[in-house]
Write a protein that holds these residues in place. Structure first.
Motif, short mmCIF file in Angstrom:
data_model
loop_
_atom_site.label_atom_id
_atom_site.label_comp_id
_atom_site.label_asym_id
_atom_site.label_seq_id
_atom_site.Cartn_x
_atom_site.Cartn_y
_atom_site.Cartn_z
N LEU A 65 0.81 -1.22 0.00
CA LEU A 65 0.00 0.00 0.00
C LEU A 65 0.84 1.28 0.00
CD1 LEU A 65 -2.38 -1.90 0.41
CD2 LEU A 65 -3.08 -0.56 2.39
N TYR A 66 2.07 1.18 0.51
CA TYR A 66 2.91 2.38 0.63
C TYR A 66 3.76 2.65 -0.60
CZ TYR A 66 5.63 -1.64 2.20
OH TYR A 66 6.19 -2.89 2.28
N CYS A 67 3.85 1.70 -1.52
CA CYS A 67 4.91 1.73 -2.52
C CYS A 67 4.46 2.29 -3.87
CB CYS A 67 5.43 0.31 -2.70
SG CYS A 67 6.84 0.22 -3.82
N GLN A 104 18.58 -4.02 -7.59
CA GLN A 104 17.26 -3.94 -6.95
C GLN A 104 16.15 -3.83 -7.99
OE1 GLN A 104 15.35 -0.57 -4.53
NE2 GLN A 104 16.23 -1.85 -2.92
N SER A 105 15.00 -4.42 -7.68
CA SER A 105 13.85 -4.33 -8.59
C SER A 105 12.57 -4.62 -7.80
CB SER A 105 13.97 -5.37 -9.71
OG SER A 105 13.84 -6.67 -9.18
N GLY A 106 11.44 -4.41 -8.46
CA GLY A 106 10.19 -4.94 -7.93
C GLY A 106 10.23 -6.46 -8.08
N LEU A 155 16.44 -7.49 2.32
CA LEU A 155 14.99 -7.72 2.38
C LEU A 155 14.49 -7.11 3.69
CD1 LEU A 155 12.69 -9.37 0.80
CD2 LEU A 155 12.97 -11.04 2.62
N ARG A 156 13.92 -5.95 3.58
CA ARG A 156 13.42 -5.31 4.81
C ARG A 156 12.23 -6.07 5.35
NH1 ARG A 156 13.25 1.16 3.50
NH2 ARG A 156 15.49 1.54 3.47
N ILE A 157 12.17 -6.21 6.66
CA ILE A 157 10.98 -6.80 7.26
C ILE A 157 9.84 -5.76 7.20
CG2 ILE A 157 11.55 -6.14 9.66
CD1 ILE A 157 9.99 -9.50 8.66
N GLU A 158 10.21 -4.54 7.00
CA GLU A 158 9.30 -3.36 6.93
C GLU A 158 8.70 -3.04 8.30
OE1 GLU A 158 9.87 -2.13 4.14
OE2 GLU A 158 9.79 -3.62 2.55
N THR A 159 8.03 -4.02 8.92
CA THR A 159 7.55 -3.88 10.30
C THR A 159 7.43 -5.27 10.91
OG1 THR A 159 5.70 -3.27 11.74
CG2 THR A 159 5.14 -3.73 9.46
N SER A 195 13.51 -1.43 8.40
CA SER A 195 12.11 -1.05 8.66
C SER A 195 11.74 0.22 7.92
CB SER A 195 11.89 -0.73 10.14
OG SER A 195 12.39 -1.72 10.96
N LEU A 196 10.46 0.35 7.71
CA LEU A 196 9.89 1.63 7.31
C LEU A 196 9.39 2.30 8.59
CD1 LEU A 196 7.85 0.97 4.06
CD2 LEU A 196 9.66 2.64 4.38
N VAL A 197 9.67 3.57 8.73
CA VAL A 197 9.33 4.27 9.97
C VAL A 197 8.28 5.35 9.70
CG1 VAL A 197 10.25 5.82 11.75
CG2 VAL A 197 11.56 3.81 11.04
N PHE A 227 9.03 6.52 6.10
CA PHE A 227 7.95 6.32 5.13
C PHE A 227 7.56 7.68 4.54
CE2 PHE A 227 3.15 6.54 4.98
CZ PHE A 227 3.07 6.14 3.66
N ILE A 228 7.54 7.75 3.20
CA ILE A 228 7.16 8.99 2.51
C ILE A 228 5.94 8.67 1.64
CG2 ILE A 228 7.96 10.84 0.98
CD1 ILE A 228 10.86 9.98 1.67
N PRO A 229 4.79 9.23 1.96
CA PRO A 229 3.57 8.87 1.23
C PRO A 229 3.65 9.22 -0.26
CG PRO A 229 3.05 10.12 3.21
CD PRO A 229 4.53 10.21 3.04
N1 SAM Z 1 11.03 -5.70 -4.19
C1 SAM Z 1 12.11 -5.69 -3.26
C2 SAM Z 1 11.62 -5.91 -1.85
O1 SAM Z 1 10.42 -5.97 -1.63
O2 SAM Z 1 12.45 -6.05 -0.95
C3 SAM Z 1 12.97 -4.45 -3.35
C4 SAM Z 1 12.34 -3.20 -3.83
S1 SAM Z 1 11.38 -2.34 -2.60
C5 SAM Z 1 10.72 -1.01 -3.56
C6 SAM Z 1 12.63 -1.54 -1.60
C7 SAM Z 1 12.16 -0.81 -0.37
O3 SAM Z 1 11.53 0.41 -0.71
C8 SAM Z 1 11.13 -1.50 0.46
O4 SAM Z 1 11.72 -2.48 1.29
C9 SAM Z 1 10.50 -0.35 1.25
O5 SAM Z 1 10.98 -0.28 2.58
C10 SAM Z 1 10.93 0.90 0.47
N2 SAM Z 1 9.77 1.76 0.14
C11 SAM Z 1 8.71 1.42 -0.60
N3 SAM Z 1 7.81 2.43 -0.60
C12 SAM Z 1 8.31 3.43 0.16
C13 SAM Z 1 7.83 4.71 0.58
N4 SAM Z 1 6.65 5.18 0.19
N5 SAM Z 1 8.62 5.46 1.38
C14 SAM Z 1 9.84 5.02 1.77
N6 SAM Z 1 10.34 3.81 1.41
C15 SAM Z 1 9.58 3.01 0.63
#
Ligand code: SAM
Ligand code: FES
Length: 347
Positions: A65-67, A104-106, A155-159, A195-197, A227-229
């Motif tokens: 949702l954030y990406c 890096q990629s999606g 690989l971020r756990i994000e949260t 993490s995303l903060v 986190f940047i919306p």
């Molecule tokens: N697809 C891979 C993955 O999921 O690990 C790598 C690419 S993903 C775009 C890389 C990182 O971008 C994510 O782990 C996330 O923390 C960060 N990211 C995505 N959306 C973001 C946002 N709106 N603000 C800040 N960081 C963001």
């Protein structure tokens, strides 16, 4: 009270969850940042490792949702470098002095295991360390990339809040993300997480859990991103207020808990603050990941708005960051910068 916690952290590198929450809640942060800076200097020195980041595809099957490049964002112009272009971009990055290439990629299914392994093998011939950041894969896939020569994986756990994670990353399972991190560890990768903060619904307590999770794994590297919306996502209406300051505190406390790991000053930090990366380097960070992607693709890898250096080329970014690092009395560290290298080089 704060000074007691900081003394304990500096001496033992262990804190309780309540103590971490206390540090993350600080309004006056100079003592925390100064302590993290001292610990950084003691354990990893004044050198800053550079990692050249190649964003090779913005196709993604996921819908976080954030990406900004989530599958559901139909406004994104999608691009995918050919394997040959990826290798050529890595060659250029290596010629600018990068000793680590981050791919890096999606989560882009076009790149099957054989194709990725072939790319890794070709880049490995450049005598660089290779970091992959391409999302959740099977144990078998991770094993194949490792066999081909990949050294690290991000690989971020994000949260660590499972409920929040599964709400924000629909279709993904938190357990599977954790499984990936343990598979990577078992396969001998240097494991990077993070993490995303500032996510909506994320508590300070859950951020403290993130730090304890990184310590338990333990990670070799961790990146903290505010986190940047993004306006073309379901979280468009959120604010980024306070995210930079909180991310900096997270990063500083992480340095206290994991004193010798690699911690990047993240690009997202500089998006929210013009001196973001330099402030991070002075509050615990020892790594920067400048963009090494060709200028023509940069604007399409828009994870969040306002990303820095979009109009610049890889050579300019390489020189620009060197000047910035020197301006705070630091230098670019030689070598590939594996976890523990500083200690080995300074015994
Ligand atoms: N697809 C891979 C993955 O999921 O690990 C790598 C690419 S993903 C775009 C890389 C990182 O971008 C994510 O782990 C996330 O923390 C960060 N990211 C995505 N959306 C973001 C946002 N709106 N603000 C800040 N960081 C963001
Ligand atoms: Fe896949 Fe962001 S949703 S990279």
């Amino acid at each position: 009270m704060t000074s007691k916690i900081l003394e304990k952290a500096q001496a033992t590198h262990k804190l309780t969850k309540a103590e971490i929450v206390k540090l993350l809640s600080l309004k006056e942060t100079s003592a925390l940042f100064e302590t993290a800076n001292q610990v950084r200097r003691e354990f990893v020195g004044d050198g800053v490792y550079l990692r050249g980041l190649i964003e090779f595809s913005n196709y993604c099957k996921n819908n976080c949702l954030y990406c900004g490049i989530r599958a559901g964002n139909s406004h994104v112009k999608r691009y995918r470098l050919t394997p040959q272009e990826i290798v050529q971009t890595a060659q250029k990055a290596s010629s600018y002095g990068y000793k680590t290439i981050v791919l890096q990629s999606g989560e882009d299914g076009w790149f099957d295991t054989d194709t990725l392994c072939d790319i890794v093998r070709q880049i490995k011939n450049l005598d660089v360390a290779i970091t992959l950041s391409i999302g959740e894969k099977t144990h078998e896939e991770y094993a194949a990339y490792r066999q081909a020569g990949a050294d690290r994986y991000l690989l971020r756990i994000e949260t660590t809040d499972k409920t929040l994670y599964e709400k924000l990353d629909p279709g993904l399972s938190w357990e599977n993300r954790v499984r990936c991190l343990y598979d990577l560890k078992e396969l001998g990768y240097e494991v990077g997480s993070g993490s995303l903060v500032g996510l909506p619904g994320q508590s300070i307590e859950s951020l403290a859990d993130d730090l304890l999770f990184f310590q338990k794994l333990p990670v070799d590297m961790a990146g903290i991103g505010p986190f940047i919306p993004h306006p073309q996502t379901p979280l468009a209406d959120q604010s980024a207020d306070g995210h930079f300051e909180l991310a900096l505190k997270m990063m500083a406390v992480m340095r206290l808990l994991l004193p010798d790991i690699n911690i990047p000053a993240t690009t997202a930090m500089e998006t929210l603050h013009p001196q973001g990366r330099l402030l991070a380097l002075q509050a615990g960070a020892n790594v920067v990941m400048p963009n090494a992607t060709d200028t023509q693709y940069r604007s399409f890898y828009e994870l969040y708005p306002g990303k820095i250096c979009l109009g610049d080329n890889a050579e300019k970014c390489r020189h620009c960051i060197e000047g910035k690092i020197q301006s705070i009395g630091r230098h670019i560290a030689p070598g590939k910068g594996f976890h523990g290298d500083y200690k080995k080089e300074n015994v």
